[in-house]
Design an enzyme around this catalytic site. Structure first.
Site, PDB file in Angstrom:
ATOM      1  CG  ASP A 259      -2.455   1.008   1.247  1.00  0.00           C
ATOM      2  OD1 ASP A 259      -3.362   0.842   0.724  1.00  0.00           O
ATOM      3  OD2 ASP A 259      -1.948   2.124   1.570  1.00  0.00           O
ATOM      4  CG  ASN A 267      -3.714  11.401  -5.288  1.00  0.00           C
ATOM      5  OD1 ASN A 267      -2.949  11.322  -6.117  1.00  0.00           O
ATOM      6  ND2 ASN A 267      -4.156  10.020  -5.091  1.00  0.00           N
ATOM      7  CG  ASP A 276      -3.208   9.369 -12.140  1.00  0.00           C
ATOM      8  OD1 ASP A 276      -3.198   8.865 -11.008  1.00  0.00           O
ATOM      9  OD2 ASP A 276      -3.803   9.628 -12.725  1.00  0.00           O
ATOM     10  CD  GLU A 302      -4.539   4.014  -1.788  1.00  0.00           C
ATOM     11  OE1 GLU A 302      -4.585   4.856  -0.606  1.00  0.00           O
ATOM     12  OE2 GLU A 302      -5.231   4.257  -2.817  1.00  0.00           O
TER      13      GLU A 302
END
Length: 392
Positions: A259, A267, A276, A302
């Site tokens: 993770d 983000n 991304d 993620e």
């Protein structure tokens, strides 16, 4: 018109039919090997039309373009099969073989006329080209039935082209003229076997094209475009099958669940484009360092899962540490220099009879422990000790 004329149209008709079919397939699936197949059957149809239906030229020179067409057919079809497996096409070797065959053909046409010798030069040249397909496909793992069929079609074609004229000409002798040649057992055999080989080869390659299309659709359905890994559905399907195979062979299986740390904050602070980019870099990093038999997927926004059949706990930890420690370098040219992404990884080893769901739960527990103890680390699932009841 007699029956012989319609027999002469058999091979051109087959060639044009399959050339059209492969052209339509190519328009739908722009693969170069499909275009080679369409060109091969076009060349075959033209060659047979020149030879059997076309006008007679002085010194029988119509034989030259016809036999050049037959050699071109062999080269293009060989290229079609070899290119399907992404192997290098031996254009130079095939061109040299064809050039030698044509030079010998011209000598036996104009310098020292011999119909039998001309048959041998072209047929053996085409057989050598077909043998190049056998050599190219020999080391390739033939996972599916169609792979073995294509190999055996190439092998039969090579043997047919090389052995058939030698045997039949030795039994029947030579030919005084082309009338006798076209009425001979040899030419009847050529017409029949060529038609059969053309049909079998075309159908086999069409089946291969269809299977490739199905595989591509499956990859699109089971793949994650951003990471380049499998999506959750694709991962679970492949991982479950690999887990069952490993258990049937009594081999260990390791599952890693990774993770990306503080991904929502990344983000929010740097934008989704940077997030991304990290996901894409993680996927590329995993594909680069992971063993070939590893099954890797992006199972959440993620979150990633890596199943490694045959890996011991020590080997699995090495892979996990390589994934963890190499992430920052993998992202270096994709994200702001001041950003240092990290990942936490939970690791579990499959016990005999364990299901994928149970293994995922264990790896998730290990991942939670990695997060709880500070992130950017690898933790291995450890079963809780069984407490015995008092007095037991």
């Amino acid at each position: 018109m007699n029956g012989q004329f319609f027999i002469q149209l058999l091979n051109p008709g087959i060639g044009l039919l399959f050339a059209t079919a492969f052209l339509l397939l190519w328009l739908n699936r722009r693969e170069r090997y499909v275009a080679y197949a369409a060109a091969a059957y076009t060349a075959s149809a033209i060659a047979f039309l020149i030879l059997d239906v076309g006008p007679v030229l002085p010194m029988e020179l119509q034989r030259l373009p016809a036999n050049m067409g037959f050699l071109a057919t062999g080269m293009l079809f060989a290229a079609a099969i070899i290119k399907r497996y992404d192997r290098p096409v031996p254009w130079r070797a095939m061109s040299v073989t064809a050039a030698i065959s044509i030079a010998a053909f011209l000598w036996f046409l104009l310098g020292h006329p011999s119909i039998a010798a001309r048959i041998l030069t072209i047929s053996i040249g085409a057989g050598i080209i077909a043998a190049m397909v056998v050599v190219a496909l020999w080391p390739i793992e033939k996972r599916h039935l169609i792979d073995r069929v294509l190999f055996w079609v190439a092998l039969f074609s090579a043997l047919n082209l090389i052995v058939r004229p030698v045997v039949l000409l030795s039994l029947g002798g030579g030919f005084d003229d082309y009338i006798g040649f076209q009425q001979s057992v040899y030419w009847t055999t050529v017409q029949f076997t060529q038609a059969m080989v053309s049909i079998v080869a075309a159908i086999s390659l069409m089946v291969a094209v269809a299977l490739d299309q199905i595989a591509e659709l499956r990859r699109e359905a089971d793949g994650d475009d951003l990471s380049g890994l499998l999506n959750r559905r694709g991962f679970e399907a492949q991982a479950d099958a690999a887990l069952r195979r490993a258990q049937s062979e009594a081999r260990p299986v390791a599952l890693l669940v990774a993770d990306l740390d503080r991904f929502k904050s990344i983000n929010d602070t740097h934008g989704h484009a940077v997030g991304d980019a990290i996901i894409a870099a993680f996927g590329a990093h995993v594909r680069r360092i992971g063993p070939a038999h590893m099954i890797a997927g992006r199972i959440g926004g993620e979150e990633f899962a890596l199943l490694v059949p045959g890996a011991s706990i020590e080997a699995a930890r090495q892979i996990a540490e390589a994934v963890r420690t190499g992430l920052q370098a993998a992202c270096a040219d994709r994200i702001p220099a001041n950003l240092c992404p990290t990942t936490s990884i939970g690791l579990a080893i499959g016990a005999p009879g364990a299901t994928l769901s149970a293994l995922m739960q264990e790896a998730d527990q290990a991942l939670y422990e990695a997060k709880r103890t500070g992130r950017n680390r690898v933790r291995t699932f450890t079963p809780k000790p069984v407490r015995l009841a008092a007095g037991a």
